[in-house]
Write a protein that holds these residues in place. Structure first.
Motif, mmCIF file in Angstrom:
data_model
loop_
_atom_site.group_PDB
_atom_site.id
_atom_site.type_symbol
_atom_site.label_atom_id
_atom_site.label_comp_id
_atom_site.label_asym_id
_atom_site.label_seq_id
_atom_site.Cartn_x
_atom_site.Cartn_y
_atom_site.Cartn_z
ATOM 1 N N GLU A 49 -66.352 -38.714 29.119
ATOM 2 C CA GLU A 49 -65.198 -38.863 30.011
ATOM 3 C C GLU A 49 -63.965 -38.170 29.422
ATOM 4 O O GLU A 49 -63.189 -37.527 30.146
ATOM 5 C CB GLU A 49 -64.913 -40.346 30.239
ATOM 6 C CG GLU A 49 -65.981 -41.048 31.078
ATOM 7 C CD GLU A 49 -65.711 -42.533 31.212
ATOM 8 O OE1 GLU A 49 -64.693 -42.999 30.633
ATOM 9 O OE2 GLU A 49 -66.502 -43.231 31.880
ATOM 10 N N ASP A 52 -64.269 -34.488 30.018
ATOM 11 C CA ASP A 52 -63.964 -34.118 31.405
ATOM 12 C C ASP A 52 -62.461 -34.098 31.649
ATOM 13 O O ASP A 52 -61.937 -33.183 32.310
ATOM 14 C CB ASP A 52 -64.648 -35.104 32.358
ATOM 15 C CG ASP A 52 -66.165 -34.986 32.331
ATOM 16 O OD1 ASP A 52 -66.665 -33.901 31.966
ATOM 17 O OD2 ASP A 52 -66.850 -35.976 32.662
ATOM 18 N N ILE A 53 -61.773 -35.112 31.128
ATOM 19 C CA ILE A 53 -60.313 -35.162 31.296
ATOM 20 C C ILE A 53 -59.649 -33.981 30.596
ATOM 21 O O ILE A 53 -58.735 -33.339 31.131
ATOM 22 C CB ILE A 53 -59.771 -36.504 30.770
ATOM 23 C CG1 ILE A 53 -60.266 -37.662 31.635
ATOM 24 C CG2 ILE A 53 -58.244 -36.491 30.729
ATOM 25 C CD1 ILE A 53 -59.908 -39.032 31.101
ATOM 26 N N THR A 54 -60.118 -33.690 29.387
ATOM 27 C CA THR A 54 -59.558 -32.564 28.631
ATOM 28 C C THR A 54 -59.757 -31.252 29.375
ATOM 29 O O THR A 54 -58.831 -30.422 29.470
ATOM 30 C CB THR A 54 -60.211 -32.481 27.241
ATOM 31 O OG1 THR A 54 -59.994 -33.713 26.541
ATOM 32 C CG2 THR A 54 -59.635 -31.331 26.443
ATOM 33 N N LYS A 55 -60.928 -31.063 29.906
ATOM 34 C CA LYS A 55 -61.223 -29.829 30.634
ATOM 35 C C LYS A 55 -60.343 -29.705 31.883
ATOM 36 O O LYS A 55 -59.747 -28.650 32.142
ATOM 37 C CB LYS A 55 -62.696 -29.801 31.040
ATOM 38 C CG LYS A 55 -63.119 -28.553 31.811
ATOM 39 C CD LYS A 55 -64.620 -28.592 32.079
ATOM 40 C CE LYS A 55 -65.065 -27.328 32.823
ATOM 41 N NZ LYS A 55 -64.495 -27.259 34.178
ATOM 42 N N THR A 56 -60.222 -30.781 32.637
ATOM 43 C CA THR A 56 -59.447 -30.743 33.880
ATOM 44 C C THR A 56 -57.978 -30.440 33.611
ATOM 45 O O THR A 56 -57.383 -29.555 34.233
ATOM 46 C CB THR A 56 -59.581 -32.080 34.621
ATOM 47 O OG1 THR A 56 -60.959 -32.314 34.924
ATOM 48 C CG2 THR A 56 -58.778 -32.058 35.917
ATOM 49 N N TRP A 57 -57.375 -31.159 32.658
ATOM 50 C CA TRP A 57 -55.950 -30.980 32.406
ATOM 51 C C TRP A 57 -55.646 -29.685 31.679
ATOM 52 O O TRP A 57 -54.583 -29.072 31.902
ATOM 53 C CB TRP A 57 -55.400 -32.169 31.622
ATOM 54 C CG TRP A 57 -55.188 -33.363 32.487
ATOM 55 C CD1 TRP A 57 -55.903 -34.519 32.490
ATOM 56 C CD2 TRP A 57 -54.189 -33.503 33.504
ATOM 57 N NE1 TRP A 57 -55.423 -35.379 33.430
ATOM 58 C CE2 TRP A 57 -54.366 -34.788 34.084
ATOM 59 C CE3 TRP A 57 -53.188 -32.691 33.991
ATOM 60 C CZ2 TRP A 57 -53.566 -35.263 35.112
ATOM 61 C CZ3 TRP A 57 -52.380 -33.166 35.021
ATOM 62 C CH2 TRP A 57 -52.573 -34.436 35.567
ATOM 63 N N THR A 58 -56.536 -29.237 30.815
ATOM 64 C CA THR A 58 -56.311 -27.959 30.135
ATOM 65 C C THR A 58 -56.332 -26.819 31.141
ATOM 66 O O THR A 58 -55.496 -25.899 31.069
ATOM 67 C CB THR A 58 -57.373 -27.733 29.053
ATOM 68 O OG1 THR A 58 -57.346 -28.824 28.123
ATOM 69 C CG2 THR A 58 -57.101 -26.439 28.295
ATOM 70 N N GLU A 59 -57.257 -26.851 32.076
ATOM 71 C CA GLU A 59 -57.294 -25.831 33.122
ATOM 72 C C GLU A 59 -56.007 -25.833 33.935
ATOM 73 O O GLU A 59 -55.455 -24.769 34.255
ATOM 74 C CB GLU A 59 -58.494 -26.063 34.036
ATOM 75 C CG GLU A 59 -59.840 -25.763 33.387
ATOM 76 C CD GLU A 59 -61.017 -26.121 34.279
ATOM 77 O OE1 GLU A 59 -62.144 -25.660 34.008
ATOM 78 O OE2 GLU A 59 -60.795 -26.887 35.261
ATOM 79 N N LYS A 60 -55.511 -27.024 34.263
ATOM 80 C CA LYS A 60 -54.279 -27.112 35.048
ATOM 81 C C LYS A 60 -53.073 -26.631 34.250
ATOM 82 O O LYS A 60 -52.197 -25.927 34.777
ATOM 83 C CB LYS A 60 -54.051 -28.556 35.507
ATOM 84 C CG LYS A 60 -52.907 -28.697 36.509
ATOM 85 C CD LYS A 60 -52.780 -30.130 36.990
ATOM 86 C CE LYS A 60 -51.781 -30.243 38.136
ATOM 87 N NZ LYS A 60 -50.494 -29.564 37.887
ATOM 88 N N THR A 161 -70.293 -28.007 28.230
ATOM 89 C CA THR A 161 -70.824 -28.178 29.587
ATOM 90 C C THR A 161 -72.289 -27.761 29.654
ATOM 91 O O THR A 161 -73.119 -28.433 30.301
ATOM 92 C CB THR A 161 -69.994 -27.352 30.579
ATOM 93 O OG1 THR A 161 -68.620 -27.753 30.499
ATOM 94 C CG2 THR A 161 -70.489 -27.548 32.004
#
Length: 374
Positions: A49, A52-60, A161
């Motif tokens: 989890e 996933d959070i790291t990936k989502t916010w880093t992309e943003k 991933t």
């Protein structure tokens, strides 16, 4: 004509097809809730989890930072394409640089010896400095912040991933083997099918289960190590963030220095403009200083008003007072204190025509009713 086809291992191909089919069946049954699935432990789920959070916010963060650095989406897409084909990005002028060129050209056409032309050239040169500061800021921010974060996404995060996908495949294989073992045990005591006894089927299913369990455990450890490495990655991201802030501070400091220099240069070019102070309120005067002799020649009042004349250079040494009620260079005392402790004029007669004349000399439309005698 001879066609050389690659050598296919039919046995491996059939085995892979059977594994894929069993995974699809297992996944479908899990979605329908007709079979059990192997759950990951709580520690692994927390790490997943967090990833996933790291990936989502880093992309943003990367996307939003690039939007700030390069607001034009078309330019961002163009730069992305040039990066993919490994070619040099085009050198394009920024909005500030376009403005700077326009001002410099306009100043040259208006005349470099005229105040407006000189000011346009000065401002254009300052805008060029701001544009260069912006260009340096974009390049530095890309090197110290967005590029490392994008490299993390395209490298470490992509590997995580991929390994998680492999782990999920191993889990499906493990659960499929568990179901085959259950099915083989339920067939014990029945007659042999296709010449294979139920005991042999169970033995083969248990052997496959042990292999699947070993592969799942091995892949689980690999994936877990990669997930735990995100903490180290975030520590490096923190250093990149500090570097980005320092770059931004330098950028705004250089911009502030450029604007302060521009303000000082424009102050030197600004022509001296006299001002009038009427009843402690400053109003703009005409471009040229009115001769005091002309003022005195138009005033006939015994009323005393003070008009202060000075330039915008804030030179206090040039600050002086003009008595608009002087006539023939004779000074009249302005105030005296009466017996009741209040201040009154020596002569209460007021000449409004004199006030109107001084305002007309300075080309000022002013409500004379607002000018009160002291």
């Amino acid at each position: 004509m001879n066609i050389n086809l690659p050598n296919f291992n039919v046995k491996n191909l059939v085995k892979e097809a059977g594994s894929t089919l069993s995974r699809v069946v297992q996944l479908t049954e899990e979605k329908l809730g007709t079979t059990e699935r192997t759950e990951y432990d709580n520690e692994f789920q927390n790490l997943a989890e967090r990833a996933d959070i790291t990936k989502t916010w880093t992309e943003k963060i990367v996307r939003d930072t690039e939007t700030v650095l390069i607001p034009n989406p078309q330019n961002r897409i163009e730069d992305f394409i040039f990066e993919k084909i490994e070619k040099t990005k085009p050198q394009r002028l920024s909005n500030l640089e376009h403005l700077a060129l326009g001002m410099i050209e306009a100043g040259g056409d208006f005349g470099q010896d005229l105040p407006y032309g000189q000011a346009l050239i000065k401002v254009g040169q300052a805008e060029q400095k701001l544009g260069q500061c912006e260009r340096d800021f974009i390049a530095s921010s890309g090197i110290c912040f967005t590029q490392p974060l994008r490299k993390f996404l395209e490298g470490e995060m992509k590997t995580i991933t991929k390994e998680r996908g492999i782990l999920e495949t191993k889990r499906l294989d493990l659960d499929a083997c568990k179901n085959r073992v259950k099915k083989a045990r339920s067939m014990l005591g029945q007659q042999a099918k296709d010449g294979v006894s139920p005991e042999a089927v169970l033995e083969q299913a248990e052997r496959d289960l042990r292999v699947a369990q070993a592969e799942f455990d091995r892949q689980s450890e690999i994936t877990k190590v990669l997930l735990e490495g995100i903490s180290t990655s975030q520590a490096s991201h923190l250093r990149h963030l500090h570097a980005f802030v320092e770059t931004q501070v330098r950028y705004y400091k250089h911009c502030m220095d450029a604007m302060n220099n521009l303000q000082r240069d424009l102050a030197k070019l600004r022509p001296a403009k006299p001002r009038l102070r009427i009843n402690s309120e400053d109003v703009d005067g005409p471009p040229n200083t009115v001769l005091l002799s002309n003022i005195h020649a138009t005033l006939n009042s015994n009323e005393t008003h003070e008009v202060n004349e000075f330039s915008d250079n804030d030179d206090l040494n040039n600050f002086h007072t003009v008595d608009i009620n002087k006539h023939n260079n004779v000074n009249i005392n302005e105030h005296q204190q009466n017996t009741n402790g209040t201040f009154q004029n020596q002569n209460n007669t007021t000449n409004p025509f004199a006030t109107t004349q001084i305002l007309e000399q300075y080309d000022i439309e002013f409500d004379t009713s607002a000018i009160t005698s002291v």
